[in-house]
Design an enzyme around this catalytic site. Sequence first.
Site, mmCIF file in Angstrom:
data_model
loop_
_atom_site.group_PDB
_atom_site.id
_atom_site.type_symbol
_atom_site.label_atom_id
_atom_site.label_comp_id
_atom_site.label_asym_id
_atom_site.label_seq_id
_atom_site.Cartn_x
_atom_site.Cartn_y
_atom_site.Cartn_z
ATOM 1 N N LYS A 35 9.287 -0.041 -5.046
ATOM 2 C CA LYS A 35 8.139 -0.944 -5.220
ATOM 3 C C LYS A 35 7.205 -0.399 -6.293
ATOM 4 O O LYS A 35 6.655 -1.161 -7.101
ATOM 5 C CB LYS A 35 7.380 -1.114 -3.895
ATOM 6 C CG LYS A 35 8.139 -1.848 -2.810
ATOM 7 C CD LYS A 35 8.442 -3.304 -3.123
ATOM 8 C CE LYS A 35 7.225 -4.201 -3.080
ATOM 9 N NZ LYS A 35 7.607 -5.636 -3.279
ATOM 10 N N TYR A 37 12.267 3.011 -0.556
ATOM 11 C CA TYR A 37 11.613 1.683 -0.585
ATOM 12 C C TYR A 37 10.321 1.735 -1.401
ATOM 13 O O TYR A 37 10.141 0.968 -2.349
ATOM 14 C CB TYR A 37 11.303 1.204 0.848
ATOM 15 C CG TYR A 37 10.276 0.089 0.890
ATOM 16 C CD1 TYR A 37 10.588 -1.182 0.403
ATOM 17 C CD2 TYR A 37 8.976 0.307 1.372
ATOM 18 C CE1 TYR A 37 9.639 -2.205 0.406
ATOM 19 C CE2 TYR A 37 8.029 -0.713 1.378
ATOM 20 C CZ TYR A 37 8.364 -1.965 0.900
ATOM 21 O OH TYR A 37 7.425 -2.978 0.885
ATOM 22 N N ASP A 43 0.833 -1.216 0.000
ATOM 23 C CA ASP A 43 0.000 0.000 0.000
ATOM 24 C C ASP A 43 0.868 1.267 0.000
ATOM 25 O O ASP A 43 0.377 2.355 -0.291
ATOM 26 C CB ASP A 43 -0.966 0.011 1.197
ATOM 27 C CG ASP A 43 -0.291 -0.041 2.563
ATOM 28 O OD1 ASP A 43 0.959 -0.113 2.628
ATOM 29 O OD2 ASP A 43 -1.030 -0.004 3.582
ATOM 30 N N GLU A 44 2.172 1.104 0.338
ATOM 31 C CA GLU A 44 3.039 2.295 0.393
ATOM 32 C C GLU A 44 3.222 2.944 -0.976
ATOM 33 O O GLU A 44 3.667 4.096 -1.052
ATOM 34 C CB GLU A 44 4.405 1.941 1.002
ATOM 35 C CG GLU A 44 4.283 1.529 2.446
ATOM 36 C CD GLU A 44 5.583 1.622 3.230
ATOM 37 O OE1 GLU A 44 6.522 2.305 2.796
ATOM 38 O OE2 GLU A 44 5.634 1.003 4.299
HETATM 39 P P1 NAD Z 1 11.303 -9.709 4.436
HETATM 40 O O1 NAD Z 1 12.324 -8.637 4.424
HETATM 41 O O2 NAD Z 1 10.932 -10.367 5.729
HETATM 42 O O3 NAD Z 1 11.764 -10.891 3.443
HETATM 43 C C1 NAD Z 1 12.314 -10.653 2.198
HETATM 44 C C2 NAD Z 1 12.915 -11.963 1.686
HETATM 45 O O4 NAD Z 1 13.439 -11.716 0.368
HETATM 46 C C3 NAD Z 1 14.088 -12.483 2.533
HETATM 47 O O5 NAD Z 1 13.982 -13.874 2.726
HETATM 48 C C4 NAD Z 1 15.307 -12.143 1.694
HETATM 49 O O6 NAD Z 1 16.399 -13.028 1.902
HETATM 50 C C5 NAD Z 1 14.740 -12.249 0.291
HETATM 51 N N1 NAD Z 1 15.508 -11.466 -0.689
HETATM 52 C C6 NAD Z 1 15.883 -10.154 -0.574
HETATM 53 N N2 NAD Z 1 16.591 -9.789 -1.654
HETATM 54 C C7 NAD Z 1 16.644 -10.876 -2.477
HETATM 55 C C8 NAD Z 1 17.213 -11.118 -3.757
HETATM 56 N N3 NAD Z 1 17.904 -10.162 -4.406
HETATM 57 N N4 NAD Z 1 17.063 -12.332 -4.315
HETATM 58 C C9 NAD Z 1 16.370 -13.325 -3.658
HETATM 59 N N5 NAD Z 1 15.824 -13.154 -2.448
HETATM 60 C C10 NAD Z 1 15.957 -11.937 -1.860
HETATM 61 O O7 NAD Z 1 10.033 -9.088 3.715
HETATM 62 P P2 NAD Z 1 8.473 -9.319 3.995
HETATM 63 O O8 NAD Z 1 8.039 -8.394 5.055
HETATM 64 O O9 NAD Z 1 8.214 -10.756 4.098
HETATM 65 O O10 NAD Z 1 7.877 -8.756 2.614
HETATM 66 C C11 NAD Z 1 7.721 -9.630 1.502
HETATM 67 C C12 NAD Z 1 7.120 -8.851 0.358
HETATM 68 O O11 NAD Z 1 5.855 -8.313 0.741
HETATM 69 C C13 NAD Z 1 7.953 -7.657 -0.087
HETATM 70 O O12 NAD Z 1 7.901 -7.584 -1.488
HETATM 71 C C14 NAD Z 1 7.268 -6.453 0.544
HETATM 72 O O13 NAD Z 1 7.458 -5.319 -0.237
HETATM 73 C C15 NAD Z 1 5.818 -6.906 0.537
HETATM 74 N N6 NAD Z 1 4.957 -6.360 1.587
HETATM 75 C C16 NAD Z 1 5.327 -6.426 2.900
HETATM 76 C C17 NAD Z 1 4.444 -5.976 3.878
HETATM 77 C C18 NAD Z 1 4.796 -6.052 5.348
HETATM 78 O O14 NAD Z 1 4.056 -5.521 6.174
HETATM 79 N N7 NAD Z 1 5.870 -6.699 5.743
HETATM 80 C C19 NAD Z 1 3.199 -5.445 3.511
HETATM 81 C C20 NAD Z 1 2.859 -5.378 2.149
HETATM 82 C C21 NAD Z 1 3.743 -5.852 1.205
HETATM 83 O O1 DAU Z 2 2.356 -0.841 4.599
HETATM 84 C C1 DAU Z 2 3.084 -1.937 4.159
HETATM 85 C C2 DAU Z 2 4.531 -1.775 4.565
HETATM 86 O O2 DAU Z 2 4.576 -1.975 5.971
HETATM 87 C C3 DAU Z 2 5.453 -2.755 3.852
HETATM 88 O O3 DAU Z 2 5.463 -2.456 2.483
HETATM 89 C C4 DAU Z 2 6.876 -2.673 4.417
HETATM 90 O O4 DAU Z 2 7.688 -3.674 3.826
HETATM 91 C C5 DAU Z 2 6.822 -2.898 5.908
HETATM 92 O O5 DAU Z 2 8.111 -2.758 6.468
HETATM 93 C C6 DAU Z 2 5.852 -1.910 6.560
HETATM 94 O O6 DAU Z 2 6.375 -0.558 6.488
HETATM 95 P P1 DAU Z 2 6.267 0.461 7.727
HETATM 96 O O7 DAU Z 2 7.301 1.482 7.563
HETATM 97 O O8 DAU Z 2 4.867 0.896 7.933
HETATM 98 O O9 DAU Z 2 6.632 -0.581 8.927
HETATM 99 P P2 DAU Z 2 7.581 -0.456 10.207
HETATM 100 O O10 DAU Z 2 7.329 -1.668 11.044
HETATM 101 O O11 DAU Z 2 8.977 -0.148 9.853
HETATM 102 O O12 DAU Z 2 6.972 0.803 10.961
HETATM 103 C C7 DAU Z 2 5.614 0.854 11.345
HETATM 104 C C8 DAU Z 2 5.361 2.215 11.986
HETATM 105 O O13 DAU Z 2 6.069 2.262 13.227
HETATM 106 C C9 DAU Z 2 5.887 3.386 11.176
HETATM 107 O O14 DAU Z 2 5.010 4.485 11.318
HETATM 108 C C10 DAU Z 2 7.233 3.718 11.805
HETATM 109 C C11 DAU Z 2 7.017 3.339 13.259
HETATM 110 N N1 DAU Z 2 8.194 2.836 13.973
HETATM 111 C C12 DAU Z 2 8.915 1.821 13.410
HETATM 112 C C13 DAU Z 2 10.027 1.313 14.031
HETATM 113 C C14 DAU Z 2 10.840 0.197 13.395
HETATM 114 C C15 DAU Z 2 8.554 3.361 15.204
HETATM 115 O O15 DAU Z 2 7.881 4.267 15.737
HETATM 116 N N2 DAU Z 2 9.652 2.864 15.819
HETATM 117 C C16 DAU Z 2 10.415 1.873 15.287
HETATM 118 O O16 DAU Z 2 11.452 1.486 15.914
#
Ligand code: NAD
Ligand code: DAU
Length: 343
Positions: A157, A153, A126-127
């Site tokens: 994306k 980031y 959603d970012e």
């Molecule tokens: P994560 O950082 O936990 O995992 C990423 C994985 O990708 C890791 O296992 C890493 O080793 C692998 N990776 C990184 N670079 C690579 C490369 N060049 N080749 C092969 N593997 C590689 O991430 P996540 O939180 O599980 O997110 C997964 C996907 O979902 C991402 O595309 C992210 O943008 C998307 N996403 C995440 C969230 C969230 O809240 N975490 C929300 C919406 C979308």
């Molecule tokens: O919305 C989806 C995204 O959510 C994904 O695309 C990203 O991969 C995932 O990392 C996440 O991004 P955010 O930046 O929202 O997540 P994060 O956990 O880093 O931070 C959540 C909120 O908390 C944000 O407003 C920043 C704040 N924060 C984060 C950290 C790590 C703090 O206040 N303190 C912290 O130490």
Amino acid sequence: MNILVTGGAGFIGSNFVFLELKEHPEDKIICVDKLTYAGNLKTLKDVMDNPQFKFYKTDICDREAIDKIFAEEKPDIVVNFAAESHVDRSIENPEVFLETNIIGTSVLMDASRKYGVKRYHQVSTDEVYGDLPLDRPDLFFTEETPLHTSSPYSSSKAGADLLVSAYHRTFGLPVTISRCSNNYGPYQFPEKLIPLMIANALADKSLPVYGEGLNVRDWLYVEDHCKAIDLIIRKGTVGEVYNIGGHNEMKNIDIVKIILNELGKPESLITHVTDRKGHDQRYAIDPAKIHAELGWLPETMFKDGIKKTIQWYLDNKEWWEDIISGDYQNYYEEMYGKKEVIE
Ligand code: NAD
Ligand code: DAU
């Protein structure tokens, strides 16, 4: 069907691998992961010996290696989770985000074209829509909201999403894109808000809240995200974008207080620190399309999901303590010293 899952050793990718092996035991899952700092092979230990699962330690940017895997495995579906995913790291060092998130996506799509993959699914976020103001609770991100990014980031994306749409229009690649809100649940790397706060609270360390902690995120339990992707790759319409979210908006400070309360730790552990540069104010997904078209609805309420998540971190201390100590990075050597690995 052969489903190639990239980033399967990370947070959401691993949860997706587990769901697919459980719900579709007839399908074969081929996992491709570079094992960056965010990838942890220990997470996949219970499925390593499953005959329906195969793991490749490979960089998605490595064109030759990816080509070989596609030639060997002939995937029907590709689901691309692999990414650099942490906003704060992208502010420190944008370059690797451009490489993995944009170039890596193009490498996977080129291979998908060459080997006639039936569906290429891009896991987006959603970012890419930027943020919404805190004083307009009536506004939500729909699939028509223009892309308008804030961090390296989210820009990387969004760049990948544009490329995916271009491959569909120009080359007819059968693609889908999903854009989900913030996930939480088991196996999330303890750099992200919820696991970081749990780990710090358990160690009686301060909990670093950026600014006043008033930024709003829309939280979804990871399994619900994985179920949505499973539906999209099997029943979604080619060329379409699907937003995924559960209408669960919360302020960061409230999340932190819930965690402290669940763990019986004092709020005095909260420390307000310098805000993130370019910090997005509010994310809020309108999931009407995926509900109407595919019947998807979230199943886990936040009040239950956060309890389950905290309990998982309590029950699996070794998993995240190894990460904090850095020990998990030796695991690959230990595991694969004994095995034949296709690099
Ligand atoms: P994560 O950082 O936990 O995992 C990423 C994985 O990708 C890791 O296992 C890493 O080793 C692998 N990776 C990184 N670079 C690579 C490369 N060049 N080749 C092969 N593997 C590689 O991430 P996540 O939180 O599980 O997110 C997964 C996907 O979902 C991402 O595309 C992210 O943008 C998307 N996403 C995440 C969230 C969230 O809240 N975490 C929300 C919406 C979308
Ligand atoms: O919305 C989806 C995204 O959510 C994904 O695309 C990203 O991969 C995932 O990392 C996440 O991004 P955010 O930046 O929202 O997540 P994060 O956990 O880093 O931070 C959540 C909120 O908390 C944000 O407003 C920043 C704040 N924060 C984060 C950290 C790590 C703090 O206040 N303190 C912290 O130490």
